[in-house]
Design an enzyme around this catalytic site. Structure first.
Site, PDB file in Angstrom:
ATOM      1  N   HIS A 243       0.820  -1.214   0.000  1.00  0.00           N
ATOM      2  CA  HIS A 243       0.000   0.000   0.000  1.00  0.00           C
ATOM      3  C   HIS A 243       0.857   1.268   0.000  1.00  0.00           C
ATOM      4  O   HIS A 243       0.824   2.066  -0.931  1.00  0.00           O
ATOM      5  CB  HIS A 243      -0.886   0.030   1.250  1.00  0.00           C
ATOM      6  CG  HIS A 243      -1.734  -1.187   1.430  1.00  0.00           C
ATOM      7  ND1 HIS A 243      -2.801  -1.469   0.622  1.00  0.00           N
ATOM      8  CD2 HIS A 243      -1.692  -2.185   2.355  1.00  0.00           C
ATOM      9  CE1 HIS A 243      -3.375  -2.582   1.028  1.00  0.00           C
ATOM     10  NE2 HIS A 243      -2.719  -3.039   2.076  1.00  0.00           N
TER      11      HIS A 243
HETATM   12  C1  BDR Z   1      -3.034   1.035   5.210  1.00  0.00           C
HETATM   13  O1  BDR Z   1      -3.341   0.605   6.540  1.00  0.00           O
HETATM   14  C2  BDR Z   1      -2.152   0.429   7.270  1.00  0.00           C
HETATM   15  O2  BDR Z   1      -2.260  -0.672   8.119  1.00  0.00           O
HETATM   16  C3  BDR Z   1      -1.044   0.312   6.251  1.00  0.00           C
HETATM   17  O3  BDR Z   1       0.176   0.794   6.782  1.00  0.00           O
HETATM   18  C4  BDR Z   1      -1.526   1.167   5.115  1.00  0.00           C
HETATM   19  O4  BDR Z   1      -1.165   2.519   5.312  1.00  0.00           O
HETATM   20  C5  BDR Z   1      -3.646   0.051   4.239  1.00  0.00           C
HETATM   21  O5  BDR Z   1      -5.027   0.006   4.390  1.00  0.00           O
END
Ligand code: BDR
Ligand code: CA
Length: 311
Positions: A243
């Site tokens: 992500h």
């Molecule tokens: C996002 O949620 C967090 O747990 C990760 O670091 C990322 O920024 C993904 O949904």
């Protein structure tokens, strides 16, 4: 090459840590003015420690780390340590970093840095709940017009949610902050799950990172191994989505991303759909939109960029 002046606002976090290592490695493209940290995946003291720890692994103690909000604007914190480990960095060995945090706090640092530079020149990558940026905008409303593009990891449309049925974690964790930011008029490029689920650490790509003999690549390999384990354990599948690194990869190679102007509104009322992002493509005046939503990513191309930087 002209460097992009950048503030990275994050909650490391396994994939935030990969994003930071990429950003630190992109010395010729990014001028990292500050890292600002926020409570999110783990508590605020740990996200600040983790940012300093990653900074040290990268040998970039020249970049200041400012501690930010310890709780969302309105709702209670939602910790995601089941996905990031108790430390927030999976199985990466943790230690107390040598260099301290910078004096002052994150929201004020964002205001000061952006307001003291020419309009439109400072970009942000936001990879956690958007509390710090919301507080900065509350403190200095002129910031919205002064900031360069803000590259956000958050939200979901096609993909549905990853923390609830319809909400993505970063937006769900502080929906009121996200709502404030998207209403402020600040220019955003948003990488929701629709985009980040296309960019996965497949077994081949993990092996390619393991073949690189640099401190950053070794740390990324360990972070990937933990992410593979959480994906197998909590989601099913062996290729965890990357992500937060997508924000840095967008800054480095925007040509590999397809985005469209949208109106993005955040649900802040319903307990059931809290933090849902309503993404509307049917706009009366697309040229007036302040938000661009990423729909597609050339994942082979962006992983090639990642490998090049880590090497
Ligand atoms: C996002 O949620 C967090 O747990 C990760 O670091 C990322 O920024 C993904 O949904
Ligand atoms: Ca994050």
């Amino acid at each position: 090459m002209t460097k992009t002046p950048l503030i990275i606002d994050c909650d490391p976090g396994v994939d935030d840590a990969v994003a930071l290592l990429l950003a630190f490695g992109a010395r010729e493209a990014l001028d990292i003015l500050a890292i600002t940290t926020v409570a999110g995946n783990v508590a605020a003291d740990l996200t600040a420690r983790n940012a300093r720890l990653i900074r040290q692994i990268a040998g970039r103690e020249d970049v200041p780390v400012y501690v930010g909000a310890s709780a969302p604007l309105v709702r209670p914190p939602i910790i995601a340590s089941h996905f990031h480990g108790e430390s927030g960095l999976g199985t990466l060995p943790v230690f107390e970093p040598d260099a301290p945090v910078a004096p002052g706090e994150a929201a004020q640092a964002i205001v000061d840095i952006v307001m003291n530079r020419p309009a439109g020149t400072v970009s942000m990558a936001v990879t956690g709940p958007m509390t710090n940026l919301a507080l900065a905008l509350q403190r200095e409303p002129a910031l919205a017009a002064r900031l360069g593009p803000v590259i956000v990891m958050g939200g979901a449309r096609r993909e549905g949610g990853n923390i609830t049925a319809s909400a993505e974690y970063n937006i769900h964790a502080d929906p009121h902050a996200a709502d404030l930011v998207f209403r402020s008029g600040v220019k955003t490029v948003v990488l929701g799950l629709d985009a980040t689920h296309q960019v996965r650490a497949t077994p081949d790509r993990v092996a390619a990172v393991k073949a690189i003999d640099t401190p950053a690549a070794k740390a990324v390999a360990q972070l990937f191994d933990f992410a593979v384990w959480t994906e197998q354990t909590h989601v099913g599948g062996d290729s965890p989505p990357q992500h937060d690194p997508c924000t840095i990869l967008y800054l480095l190679a925007p040509q590999h991303f397809t985005a469209a102007p949208v109106d993005l509104q955040v649900e802040t009322q319903s307990a059931l759909t809290m933090g849902h992002t309503a993404v509307e493509f049917r706009l009366a005046d697309p040229a007036a939109a302040t938000c661009r939503w990423v729909t597609d990513v050339d994942h082979e191309a962006v992983f090639a960029v990642m490998l090049e930087i880590l090497a």
